[in-house]
Design a protein around this motif. Structure first.
Motif, PDB file in Angstrom:
ATOM      1  N   GLU A   1       1.047   6.448  -7.035  1.00 56.76           N
ATOM      2  CA  GLU A   1      -0.146   7.258  -7.351  1.00 56.76           C
ATOM      3  C   GLU A   1       0.186   8.737  -7.272  1.00 56.76           C
ATOM      4  O   GLU A   1      -0.225   9.535  -8.119  1.00 56.76           O
ATOM      5  CB  GLU A   1      -1.289   6.895  -6.390  1.00 56.76           C
ATOM      6  N   GLU A   2       0.959   9.095  -6.262  1.00 56.88           N
ATOM      7  CA  GLU A   2       1.356  10.498  -6.119  1.00 56.88           C
ATOM      8  C   GLU A   2       2.216  10.938  -7.316  1.00 56.88           C
ATOM      9  O   GLU A   2       2.014  12.023  -7.877  1.00 56.88           O
ATOM     10  CB  GLU A   2       2.118  10.674  -4.807  1.00 56.88           C
ATOM     11  N   ALA A   3       3.151  10.076  -7.715  1.00 58.46           N
ATOM     12  CA  ALA A   3       4.016  10.411  -8.847  1.00 58.46           C
ATOM     13  C   ALA A   3       3.176  10.638 -10.105  1.00 58.46           C
ATOM     14  O   ALA A   3       3.362  11.607 -10.841  1.00 58.46           O
ATOM     15  CB  ALA A   3       5.023   9.284  -9.077  1.00 58.46           C
TER      16      ALA A   3
ATOM     17  N   ASN B   1       0.773  -9.465  -2.164  1.00 59.33           N
ATOM     18  CA  ASN B   1       1.239  -8.071  -2.084  1.00 59.33           C
ATOM     19  C   ASN B   1       2.177  -7.744  -3.245  1.00 59.33           C
ATOM     20  O   ASN B   1       3.305  -7.314  -3.042  1.00 59.33           O
ATOM     21  CB  ASN B   1       1.940  -7.857  -0.749  1.00 59.33           C
ATOM     22  N   PHE B   2       1.693  -7.992  -4.467  1.00 60.57           N
ATOM     23  CA  PHE B   2       2.571  -7.848  -5.630  1.00 60.57           C
ATOM     24  C   PHE B   2       2.504  -6.456  -6.252  1.00 60.57           C
ATOM     25  O   PHE B   2       1.422  -5.953  -6.546  1.00 60.57           O
ATOM     26  CB  PHE B   2       2.194  -8.882  -6.695  1.00 60.57           C
ATOM     27  N   VAL B   3       3.666  -5.860  -6.460  1.00 61.91           N
ATOM     28  CA  VAL B   3       3.755  -4.569  -7.150  1.00 61.91           C
ATOM     29  C   VAL B   3       4.667  -4.772  -8.358  1.00 61.91           C
ATOM     30  O   VAL B   3       5.712  -5.423  -8.261  1.00 61.91           O
ATOM     31  CB  VAL B   3       4.323  -3.476  -6.213  1.00 61.91           C
ATOM     32  N   LYS B   4       4.243  -4.224  -9.504  1.00 62.73           N
ATOM     33  CA  LYS B   4       5.006  -4.427 -10.736  1.00 62.73           C
ATOM     34  C   LYS B   4       6.345  -3.681 -10.688  1.00 62.73           C
ATOM     35  O   LYS B   4       6.411  -2.570 -10.147  1.00 62.73           O
ATOM     36  CB  LYS B   4       4.202  -3.907 -11.932  1.00 62.73           C
ATOM     37  N   PRO B   5       7.372  -4.273 -11.256  1.00 59.03           N
ATOM     38  CA  PRO B   5       8.637  -3.551 -11.368  1.00 59.03           C
ATOM     39  C   PRO B   5       8.408  -2.276 -12.180  1.00 59.03           C
ATOM     40  O   PRO B   5       7.825  -2.329 -13.260  1.00 59.03           O
ATOM     41  CB  PRO B   5       9.576  -4.522 -12.085  1.00 59.03           C
TER      42      PRO B   5
ATOM     43  N   GLY C   1       4.166   0.669 -12.504  1.00 59.96           N
ATOM     44  CA  GLY C   1       3.376   1.793 -12.021  1.00 59.96           C
ATOM     45  C   GLY C   1       2.262   1.446 -11.053  1.00 59.96           C
ATOM     46  O   GLY C   1       1.499   2.317 -10.658  1.00 59.96           O
ATOM     47  N   GLY C   2       2.142   0.193 -10.657  1.00 59.27           N
ATOM     48  CA  GLY C   2       1.071  -0.141  -9.704  1.00 59.27           C
ATOM     49  C   GLY C   2       1.089  -1.618  -9.349  1.00 59.27           C
ATOM     50  O   GLY C   2       2.066  -2.325  -9.599  1.00 59.27           O
TER      51      GLY C   2
ATOM     52  N   HIS D   1       0.830  -1.191   0.000  1.00 57.88           N
ATOM     53  CA  HIS D   1       0.000   0.000   0.000  1.00 57.88           C
ATOM     54  C   HIS D   1       0.875   1.256   0.000  1.00 57.88           C
ATOM     55  O   HIS D   1       0.624   2.229  -0.710  1.00 57.88           O
ATOM     56  CB  HIS D   1      -0.898  -0.045   1.244  1.00 57.88           C
ATOM     57  N   ARG D   2       1.932   1.222   0.812  1.00 60.66           N
ATOM     58  CA  ARG D   2       2.839   2.358   0.929  1.00 60.66           C
ATOM     59  C   ARG D   2       3.532   2.636  -0.422  1.00 60.66           C
ATOM     60  O   ARG D   2       3.611   3.780  -0.877  1.00 60.66           O
ATOM     61  CB  ARG D   2       3.872   2.019   2.008  1.00 60.66           C
ATOM     62  N   VAL D   3       3.988   1.558  -1.064  1.00 59.15           N
ATOM     63  CA  VAL D   3       4.701   1.713  -2.336  1.00 59.15           C
ATOM     64  C   VAL D   3       3.742   2.235  -3.409  1.00 59.15           C
ATOM     65  O   VAL D   3       4.078   3.159  -4.166  1.00 59.15           O
ATOM     66  CB  VAL D   3       5.343   0.365  -2.750  1.00 59.15           C
TER      67      VAL D   3
END
Ligand code: NAP
Ligand code: MG
Length: 491
Positions: A344-346, A369-373, A357-358, A337-339
């Motif tokens: 989102e802010e960027a 908890n997967f975030v894309k490179p 990007g998400g 969530h933090r990442v």
């Protein structure tokens, strides 16, 4: 493979598995699914003081500090052998608890084995000096252990970063109380049992799981605490420094980073791209020394970013336990969530997302908890994603025209843990390495370290160093002994 671990994993105090004094437990979640993985006992302030008491008793009565170090050397090298024999089980446990890929966990456990081997070789080499002094006197120093040392570890390399300071403290003859991160205590607890099997006396290595605010602060506030080794965030690091100052005990602080990677136009771009990708997507970016700011010569900017993008898009995300997975989930839903918040802010500031990007959108990854490179381009140097540590797989990039500009961009941060540079020119390499404000510099190399090389940061990245030939020193003090050799009627 995915079955939960049975029973409640207990604390380890005084050589025994014990439940927390309040009988509290907590569920740990598998980061790839957020399904419960294990229950652990949660320690309290009382458990912290109990561990300090057991450690103090063992320090005074077990003989661990007293000998010449050869016993400690043998025990630690036996511990290395036992860990090596169980490396696969430890790696699997680390992966299931923390989320990183099995390949990464295997690397971590191998590193812990090497650390134990290396410090075991230092245990019987704690030498003092003889010092010439005026008159009929003989002066010498002996190096003595401090007593009970406290170690507070983070969750990104759970066992590796715990043992990085615990092993030298043990080798120097101290008794240890370790508080692992609440999210990832499993390998440290299992390690404590292995240490007992290797011959570490009861009470010399204790592991207390529990919240930083309660157990961590109680350990530091205990009058028997002789030093603290902390690895974690800057905010908590400051708090640790305050508590250590109140108690007047030394603190080693290994904190965060926002490490620059400079790629000059003459670099081997193929290798540089792989090094850049490893430095930010390895461990899903959850690395204190992640190369999170790419500073690249304008003439090769597009080509290099294209290569990094291609690598990023080729990485297979998945549960760390699956073979052939390149990047695991982040450690927790909060961390993801933090990442994503940074991303989102960027985006809302119009920053160009080159790739990622998400969150990962595939169905099979949804629950984890997967975030894309992610690679971000055209990023203003005052954006939060440039200034602050994201601790996720997020790379920001800046083009440069002159070496001067590259070095200024690299040093424009409050951190100073690590920096990398890529060039084929020897003079550029050496001159730039000297001018980078970082505790560690890598030339034509992704972030890398070995137990025999010092590890530590400057600026807000930390105080003191770990590893290397002087790894035991922070866990010892020099005692000076002066002997008058004269007779009573003499001088
Ligand atoms: P963190 O929040 O600072 O926590 C680190 C440890 O401190 C945990 O065991 C935590 O316990 C404990 N803690 C929290 N508050 C405390 C307090 N008031 N008193 C005593 N202990 C307290 O860091 P993290 O979230 O685990 O890890 C991420 C950070 O670590 C990043 O900033 C990263 O850069 C840094 N890091 C640095 C290095 C290095 O070598 N320089 C290496 C790896 C990571 P709980 O788990 O119970 O909160
Ligand atoms: Mg934290």
């Amino acid at each position: 493979m995915s079955a939960a671990i049975e029973g409640t994993v207990q604390l380890f105090i005084g050589g025994k598995a014990v439940s927390g004094s309040a009988g509290e437990t907590r569920a740990l979640l598998d980061p790839s699914t957020n399904v419960p993985l294990a229950m652990t006992a949660i320690g309290t302030r009382e458990d912290a003081h109990h561990a300090m008491e057991e450690a103090d008793r063992a320090f005074r009565s077990s003989g661990w500090p007293a000998d010449d170090g050869s016993r400690r050397a043998r025990v630690l090298s036996k511990l290395a052998r036992l860990l090596e024999e169980q490396a696969e089980e430890f790696a699997l446990l680390e992966t299931r608890n923390m989320g990183k890929t099995l390949k990464e966990s295997r690397g971590d456990i191998g590193y812990v084995v090497r650390t134990l081997e290396y410090v075991s070789g230092l245990a019987d080499k704690l030498e003092g000096t003889t010092i010439p002094v005026p008159g009929a006197r003989f002066d010498y120093t002996v190096r003595e252990p401090l007593g009970v040392t406290v170690h507070i570890a983070p969750w990104n390399y759970p066992l590796l970063l715990a043992v990085r300071s615990v092993a030298p403290a043990l080798a120097a003859g101290n008794a240890v109380v370790l508080k692992p991160a609440s999210l990832t205590p499993l390998t440290a607890l299992r390690f404590a049992h292995l240490a007992k099997e290797a011959g570490v006396p009861d009470g010399i290595l204790n592991v207390v799981v529990g919240s930083g605010a309660e157990v961590g602060e109680a350990l530091l506030g205990d009058p028997r605490c002789a030093s603290v080794s902390f690895t974690g965030s800057g905010d908590v690091g400051r708090r640790i420094a305050e508590l250590a100052a109140q108690r007047l005990v030394p603190a080693t602080l290994e904190l965060g980073g926002k490490s620059p990677v400079i790629v000059f136009a003459d670099a081997d771009l193929e290798r540089a791209a792989r090094g850049v990708a490893f430095g930010i997507f390895g461990n899903a970016g959850q690395m204190c020394w992640a190369g999170s700011r790419l500073i690249v010569a304008r003439s090769v900017h597009d080509e290099l970013i294209g290569k990094v993008r291609q690598i990023a898009e080729g990485l297979r995300l998945g549960a760390g336990v699956e073979e052939k997975v390149d990047m695991g989930p982040l450690v927790s839903a909060d961390q993801a969530h933090r990442v994503v918040g940074f991303l989102e802010e960027a985006r809302s500031h119009g920053i160009h997302v080159v790739t990622g990007g998400g969150r990962a959108e595939e169905e099979r990854l949804r629950a984890g908890n997967f975030v894309k490179p992610t690679v971000l381009d055209d990023v203003p140097s005052d954006a939060r994603v440039v200034r602050e540590e994201v601790f996720g797989p997020v790379l920001v990039t800046h083009p440069f025209d002159t070496a001067e500009e590259a070095i200024a961009l690299a040093n424009d941060t409050r951190y100073g843990l690590f920096a990398a540079l890529w060039t084929r020119d020897l003079a550029t390499a050496h001159v730039t390495a000297r001018r980078l404000e970082a505790g560690m510099v890598a030339v034509n190399e992704a972030p890398n370290t070995f137990p025999q090389t010092p590890f530590g940061g400057v600026k807000e990245s930390g105080v003191g160093t770990e590893q290397g030939r002087s790894a035991l020193e922070p866990f010892t003090r020099a005692k000076n002994v002066m002997i008058h050799l004269g007779t009573s009627k003499g001088r």
